[in-house]
Write a protein that holds these residues in place. Structure first.
Motif, PDB file in Angstrom:
ATOM      1  N   PHE A   1      -5.603   8.012  -2.094  1.00 35.92           N
ATOM      2  CA  PHE A   1      -4.261   7.458  -1.933  1.00 35.92           C
ATOM      3  C   PHE A   1      -3.533   8.149  -0.770  1.00 35.92           C
ATOM      4  O   PHE A   1      -2.609   7.568  -0.187  1.00 35.92           O
ATOM      5  CB  PHE A   1      -3.468   7.588  -3.233  1.00 35.92           C
ATOM      6  CG  PHE A   1      -3.856   6.554  -4.263  1.00 35.92           C
ATOM      7  CD1 PHE A   1      -3.440   5.239  -4.117  1.00 35.92           C
ATOM      8  CD2 PHE A   1      -4.657   6.886  -5.344  1.00 35.92           C
ATOM      9  CE1 PHE A   1      -3.802   4.271  -5.051  1.00 35.92           C
ATOM     10  CE2 PHE A   1      -5.025   5.936  -6.276  1.00 35.92           C
ATOM     11  CZ  PHE A   1      -4.598   4.616  -6.134  1.00 35.92           C
TER      12      PHE A   1
ATOM     13  N   VAL B   1      -4.594   6.146   2.120  1.00 32.30           N
ATOM     14  CA  VAL B   1      -3.791   4.921   2.178  1.00 32.30           C
ATOM     15  C   VAL B   1      -2.452   5.215   2.833  1.00 32.30           C
ATOM     16  O   VAL B   1      -1.976   4.472   3.690  1.00 32.30           O
ATOM     17  CB  VAL B   1      -3.589   4.334   0.768  1.00 32.30           C
ATOM     18  CG1 VAL B   1      -2.651   3.125   0.818  1.00 32.30           C
ATOM     19  CG2 VAL B   1      -4.926   3.936   0.152  1.00 32.30           C
ATOM     20  N   LEU B   2      -1.846   6.322   2.438  1.00 39.44           N
ATOM     21  CA  LEU B   2      -0.549   6.719   2.988  1.00 39.44           C
ATOM     22  C   LEU B   2      -0.638   6.950   4.496  1.00 39.44           C
ATOM     23  O   LEU B   2       0.270   6.601   5.254  1.00 39.44           O
ATOM     24  CB  LEU B   2      -0.067   7.986   2.283  1.00 39.44           C
ATOM     25  CG  LEU B   2       1.444   8.247   2.242  1.00 39.44           C
ATOM     26  CD1 LEU B   2       2.164   7.121   1.525  1.00 39.44           C
ATOM     27  CD2 LEU B   2       1.734   9.579   1.568  1.00 39.44           C
TER      28      LEU B   2
ATOM     29  N   SER C   1       0.839   3.651  -3.246  1.00 40.74           N
ATOM     30  CA  SER C   1       0.243   4.978  -3.067  1.00 40.74           C
ATOM     31  C   SER C   1       1.265   6.084  -3.320  1.00 40.74           C
ATOM     32  O   SER C   1       0.946   7.114  -3.924  1.00 40.74           O
ATOM     33  CB  SER C   1      -0.356   5.118  -1.662  1.00 40.74           C
ATOM     34  OG  SER C   1       0.619   4.904  -0.672  1.00 40.74           O
TER      35      SER C   1
ATOM     36  N   ASP D   1       0.829  -1.212   0.000  1.00 41.14           N
ATOM     37  CA  ASP D   1       0.000   0.000   0.000  1.00 41.14           C
ATOM     38  C   ASP D   1       0.860   1.259   0.000  1.00 41.14           C
ATOM     39  O   ASP D   1       0.590   2.218  -0.740  1.00 41.14           O
ATOM     40  CB  ASP D   1      -0.920   0.014   1.225  1.00 41.14           C
ATOM     41  CG  ASP D   1      -2.096  -0.946   1.085  1.00 41.14           C
ATOM     42  OD1 ASP D   1      -2.385  -1.360  -0.051  1.00 41.14           O
ATOM     43  OD2 ASP D   1      -2.714  -1.277   2.105  1.00 41.14           O
TER      44      ASP D   1
ATOM     45  N   VAL E   1      -5.254   0.015  -0.550  1.00 39.10           N
ATOM     46  CA  VAL E   1      -5.551   0.163  -1.978  1.00 39.10           C
ATOM     47  C   VAL E   1      -6.751  -0.709  -2.345  1.00 39.10           C
ATOM     48  O   VAL E   1      -7.646  -0.293  -3.074  1.00 39.10           O
ATOM     49  CB  VAL E   1      -4.326  -0.212  -2.841  1.00 39.10           C
ATOM     50  CG1 VAL E   1      -4.688  -0.168  -4.337  1.00 39.10           C
ATOM     51  CG2 VAL E   1      -3.167   0.739  -2.566  1.00 39.10           C
TER      52      VAL E   1
END
Length: 461
Positions: A363, A366-367, A278, A274, A373
């Protein structure tokens, strides 16, 4: 012991055993040569170390030393493995090869195996004594309760307190208060869910008679609705353990479903992917796409570029989900789902939604660790509350992180849900993904999403 703690224990055991194995042989080998042996010029010591490690690998696999389903006294399997290892070592180094090839005599062989056996026992003993209190290694404890009935439940309660690392056993519920001492009695079975909610219990271990089907079904539904994992403790566990895969066995209990992402290493692998994925999308795509979308959104309608909305995340925690704004600013955005030909959607918003480009800012979620994802799509808080009361096992999908895309989305289960059956199908797809997760499946979903984005998804509006 939960899958997480069993995996960590297994890893520590493997690393410790190979460490003491190599230390034992290196110490004895160097003392027998009266100095630190120059390893590099002569390769025979390296060949010897390789053979000794391979023999331990063979012995441990034959005995099953590192299998999750270990049972019995602490040192039974290590002793069996050590005996087999000594036999194999003597056979290979003495019978098959003469002593001159590896420069190891019978006396050194005896000292090395004796030292290894002592260090092996000491390591296992220390690990056993410190495992329960080493929370820095094992992480946060999970609160658990037991539902018991009769001798089977009492026996499991005793085993639980001795063997289940990583859990805080709060007590037991039983319709009849146990006469024996040493049990923390919390009340009757019908009061357990109230206690679970009030004390934020993580897992329920149920040792009730399977004939009480209606009670079990009710408890399982309530546990799922309140994000509590439910484990069954069968009366004939020893027999069932032979028939069932390790993935369904948690200590001496059975899980209702197989969840690969309960394994800490699977979660770490997914998280690493991920982060890398990302970062690549943010740097290589969003860096130039964002200014373009920013200008187009601002040109068409007043308001912010980003639409930030509270959504339901893993364990039903709330997080702020980022999207490119695709609607005109309105008062119904947080509770009214978008519909086909929705008058609130702008022209650029329609394009963004059709191509799923409006999801790109996620994204950053996600970070930050709020999303993955790939996973179940996060819902508005209002919808989570509504569907939790209408659909059985709806909350189960929140055991894992929500995703930008998912198995339900690539199978057309997205967009407006006018009928309850449409949401049931989406939930079933999400639970299927949770039970069948693999790295290959994630890649398949990502590629399928990419092609649907290029072609345009008819369910996206």
């Amino acid at each position: 012991m939960s899958e997480y703690y069993k995996t960590i224990n297994r890893m520590i055991n493997v690393l410790m055993d190979y460490f003491v194995l190599n230390i034992s042989w290196m110490v004895v080998y160097n003392l027998s040569h009266h100095a630190f042996y120059p390893w590099m010029p002569d390769k025979s010591p390296l060949n010897l170390i390789l053979i000794l490690n391979l023999l331990w690998l063979l012995a441990s696999n034959v005995v099953g030393l590192y299998r999750h389903s270990q049972r019995g006294p602490l040192l039974v399997k290590p002793i069996k493995t050590l005996i087999l290892y000594i036999f194999l070592t003597c056979y290979v180094l003495i019978v098959i090869n003469n002593e001159e090839i590896y420069h190891i005599d019978k006396e050194s062989l005896f000292y090395a195996t004796t030292l290894f056996g002592c260090l092996l026992w000491l390591g296992k003993y220390c690990l056993y004594k410190t495992a329960g209190s080493s929370l820095m290694i094992y992480g946060e404890t999970r609160k658990a309760i037991m539902l018991t009935e009769g001798k089977n439940g009492m026996d499991f309660y005793n085993r639980f307190e001795k063997e289940m690392i990583g859990y805080e056993l709060l007590g037991l519920f039983d319709d009849t208060k146990p006469a024996a001492e040493g049990f923390v009695y919390l009340g009757k079975i019908d009061a357990c869910m109230t206690y679970v909610i009030e004390h934020k219990v993580d897992e329920i271990f149920c040792a009730l008679d399977p004939t009480k089907r209606s009670t079990l079904e009710s408890l399982i539904k309530e546990a799922g609705r309140n994000m509590v994992r439910f484990r069954l403790v069968p009366q004939h566990f020893d027999y069932l353990q032979i028939l069932l895969p390790d993935s369904l066995i948690k200590g001496n209990a059975l899980s209702l479903r197989y969840e690969p992402l309960e394994n800490i290493f699977n979660r770490i692998a997914k998280r690493i992917f991920d982060l890398i994925f990302s970062l690549l999308v943010i740097v290589l795509v969003l860096s130039w796409l964002f200014p373009i979308i920013y200008i187009l959104i601002k040109m068409e309608s007043p308001g912010p570029v980003f639409f930030v909305q509270p959504r339901s995340g893993r364990d039903n925690t709330t997080f702020s989900c980022f999207k490119f704004r695709s609607m005109r600013v309105n008062a119904h955005a947080d509770h009214l789902q978008a519909t086909k030909d929705d008058s609130r959607i702008t022209r650029i918003g329609a394009f963004l939604r059709k191509t799923s480009l409006d999801e790109m800012p996620q994204f950053f979620n996600v970070l930050l660790g709020d999303m993955s994802v790939v996973g179940p799509r996060p819902h508005m808080l209002k919808h989570t509350e509504e569907y939790a009361n209408l659909i059985d096992h709806f909350m189960v999908r929140h055991f894992i992180k929500p995703g930008i895309t998912g198995w339900a989305q690539i199978n057309g289960l997205r967009g407006e849900t006018k009928l309850l059956d449409a949401m049931r199908a989406r939930v079933e797809a999400d639970i299927w993904y949770m039970q069948n997760w693999s790295f290959d499946l994630d890649l398949k979903i990502i590629f399928s999403t990419f092609f649907k984005t290029i072609k345009g998804d008819k369910y996206a509006f």
